[in-house]
Scaffold this active site. Structure first.
Site, PDB file in Angstrom:
ATOM      1  N   GLU A 293      -9.715 -12.912  12.917  1.00  0.00           N
ATOM      2  CA  GLU A 293     -10.648 -11.815  12.777  1.00  0.00           C
ATOM      3  C   GLU A 293     -10.446 -10.331  13.593  1.00  0.00           C
ATOM      4  O   GLU A 293     -10.877  -9.311  12.966  1.00  0.00           O
ATOM      5  CB  GLU A 293     -12.159 -12.538  13.395  1.00  0.00           C
ATOM      6  N   TYR A 378      -5.727 -16.173   0.365  1.00  0.00           N
ATOM      7  CA  TYR A 378      -4.988 -16.380   1.620  1.00  0.00           C
ATOM      8  C   TYR A 378      -3.922 -16.528   1.830  1.00  0.00           C
ATOM      9  O   TYR A 378      -3.068 -15.616   2.380  1.00  0.00           O
ATOM     10  CB  TYR A 378      -6.200 -17.125   2.255  1.00  0.00           C
TER      11      TYR A 378
END
Length: 596
Positions: A293, A378
């Protein structure tokens, strides 16, 4: 597919080519009794063509629009269309001249897909209710009428009224000192333009602890000490990331650890990353999600995807960048292990993904954008970036990555923008190391390129050896497993044969107590093996796990595994108990799995 306009965001009604919202002022009151946000949003608009636009089109979902006025207080006529199952309703507002402001008075629905309302009983402290949002991919429109497109970056100010004694935080400046008064009024400012899917709000019984000069964590008081300990390396991560990609441009990097119903591992909301409590393992073994993140602060928040087809530009580069942060903070062995596990997840998804969707670009223009979040956007995209690093060498690749982020800072880009940039930089400076054909094979090709070499880690040799001994008959309590990390155990469990006998599983469980594991990742890997091999001794723990955790990465595959293994009735019974506690943004997907 060739007829598609790749510059268009197919998941937004907004007429951003004619008129664009550049900033908004938000004023909302939180009502837990009504499960509702109510107030207004004041939208600053800029016309994009010489001919003034006659209307502003916004995205909404399940909002009640009460009235619309301009800066002079004049009523503006508006029309709310019938709702589309995926996109919601378009709000068409008639404009008067070149007035730069439009104010929309509205209230949300108790079932807003981007908001979850928890009772006090559903929280750790059991004292106060809790509210939190999840706007990605297109759920911001369920709590704010706006141009809900990653193309439409905005700045904002917000004034939020909450019940006395509760704290509100947002993806903006959070003044943890001033806001300690908990007097019901909270003010926020986001001075940097962000994509709308990064709009975030939370309200509850929240405490704060600093982790460093510009990092800290919010969570419920009873969890604060454990969360602060788990995330104590965050300040170090920020410094490492800055060494690689330049200054951190968002002021503070704070996090909030949410209740277990939060549907993701983390969400990169600027200045306030949302985190799942399943990361609190007590040994920092799962903190790569924190690094992930944080990495988004450059690749995803600073340089963002223009449409949900382009999600790989966020997640592929961020997954790679995460690995670099993990390597710098926790060492090469852990970084290598994570890449190998990442590749293993990708190989599993290859088995079920149709061949025509095995590319890094997400084929979701006419589909639910939630489907863009797969292992290809991803992990295949990350393998592409790792391959670039291998070809160029780390020093040259780091320079390319740094320049790429600087070039597109605070911009939303398409796949085609990236390719055009690569043609004038990467393919010119390193024409001897990568060709345009090879670049396009990675981006548009299916499967894995013929030249790709799968990642390996010598640290896994001991796992392979011990697993082979066990499968050959060595008792579990004779295996040499001292010092194994969570990554070693994940690999041991995820690479077991499809079929393992119940007696074998019982022996493993008796020795290593997998069914009682408090590590969410190990428990998930074990439960997956247990379900497919009918190890019914694990079913009560699986039920408890599914009721207590709402993270989509875990609950969606487990419900699917239960259905595939013949436990449909049990899955329905568990889901009936657990559904109310899941975030609205994943309930629709779970409904289709449990009740196809």
């Amino acid at each position: 597919m060739s007829s598609l306009d790749f510059t268009r965001d197919y998941h937004s009604y907004a007429n951003t080519d004619q008129v664009k919202v550049t900033h908004f002022d938000l004023a909302l009151a939180i009502s837990f009794e009504q499960k509702q946000l109510s107030g207004y949003v004041d939208l600053a608009i800029e016309h994009q063509t010489e001919q003034l636009a006659s209307e502003l089109i916004l995205d909404t979902r399940d909002l009640t629009i009460e009235r619309v006025v301009n800066s002079k207080g004049e009523e503006l006529s508006f029309e709310l269309s019938d709702a589309d199952d995926i996109l919601g309703s378009q709000l068409r507002i008639s404009l008067i001249g070149d007035d730069p402001w439009v104010k929309v008075y509205y209230k949300t629905s108790p079932s807003a897909e981007g908001l979850q309302w928890l009772t006090a009983a559903q929280t750790a402290g059991k004292k106060l209710p809790y509210l939190f949002s999840q706007s990605q991919p297109i759920n911001a429109r369920s709590w704010i009428p706006l141009q809900d497109s990653p193309k439409a970056r905005v700045t904002f100010n917000a004034k939020i009224m909450a019940p006395h004694g509760m704290r509100v935080v947002m993806s903006a400046d959070n003044d943890h000192v001033t806001n300690q008064a908990l007097n019901g009024l909270f003010m926020f400012k986001m001075a940097e333009p962000i994509p709308t899917h990064l709009m975030a709000i939370a309200c509850g019984d929240l405490a704060f602890q600093a982790l460093g000069e510009r990092t800290g964590v919010y969570t419920e008081p009873s969890m604060l000490e454990a969360c602060a300990k788990e995330f104590e390396d965050t300040e170090k991560m920020v410094a490492i990331a800055e060494e690689l990609l330049g200054p951190y441009r968002w002021g503070r990097y704070d996090m909030i650890v949410l209740p277990p119903s939060f549907p993701f591992g983390g969400m990169e909301n600027p200045r306030l990353a949302f985190m799942t409590p399943t990361l609190i393992a007590g040994d920092k073994s799962l903190v790569s999600t924190v690094a992930h993140e944080l990495a988004h602060s450059w690749t995803g928040n600073l340089v963002s995807n223009a449409t949900w087809r382009d999600l790989w530009l966020n997640e592929g580069f961020t997954t790679y960048f995460t690995n670099r942060i993990v390597e710098a903070v926790y060492g090469k062995e852990m970084a290598e292990l994570e890449v190998v596990l990442e590749y293993g997840r990708l190989m599993e998804e290859f088995k079920t993904m149709p061949v025509d969707k095995q590319n890094v670009t997400a084929n979701v223009q006419y589909d639910d954008p939630n489907k863009a979040f797969d292992r290809f956007t991803y992990d295949k995209a990350s393998m592409f970036v790792h391959d670039l690093e291998r070809r160029l060498g780390r020093d040259d690749f780091d320079k390319f990555l740094f320049d790429y982020v600087e070039h597109f800072a605070f911009k939303a880009i398409t796949t085609e923008d990236f390719i055009a940039y690569a043609k004038t930089t990467l393919l010119v400076a390193h024409s001897d190391k990568i060709s345009e054909e090879e670049l396009l094979t990675w981006i548009h090709g299916t499967g894995m390129p013929s030249w790709f070499v799968a990642p390996q880690s010598s640290s896994l040799d001991k796992v392979v050896a011990q697993q082979a001994l066990w499968l050959a008959g060595t008792l579990a309590n004779k295996l040499e497993v001292e010092g194994w990390s969570v990554h070693h155990w994940q690999y041991f469990l995820t690479t077991l044969p499809e079929v393992v006998s119940v007696n074998q599983l019982a022996e493993l469980d008796e020795c290593f107590a997998f069914t009682q594991s408090k590590n969410a990742e190990i428990a998930f890997a074990w439960f997956t093996v247990a379900i497919r091999n009918q190890y019914q001794a694990a079913l009560p723990a699986i039920e408890s796990y599914l009721i207590s955790i709402g993270r989509g990465k875990f609950v969606k595959p487990l419900y699917q595994s239960l259905a595939d293994a013949g436990y449909s009735d049990q899955a329905k019974a568990i889901y009936q108990q657990a559904r109310e506690g899941y975030h609205p943004s994943i309930v629709g997907m779970l409904d289709k799995i449990v009740n196809p």
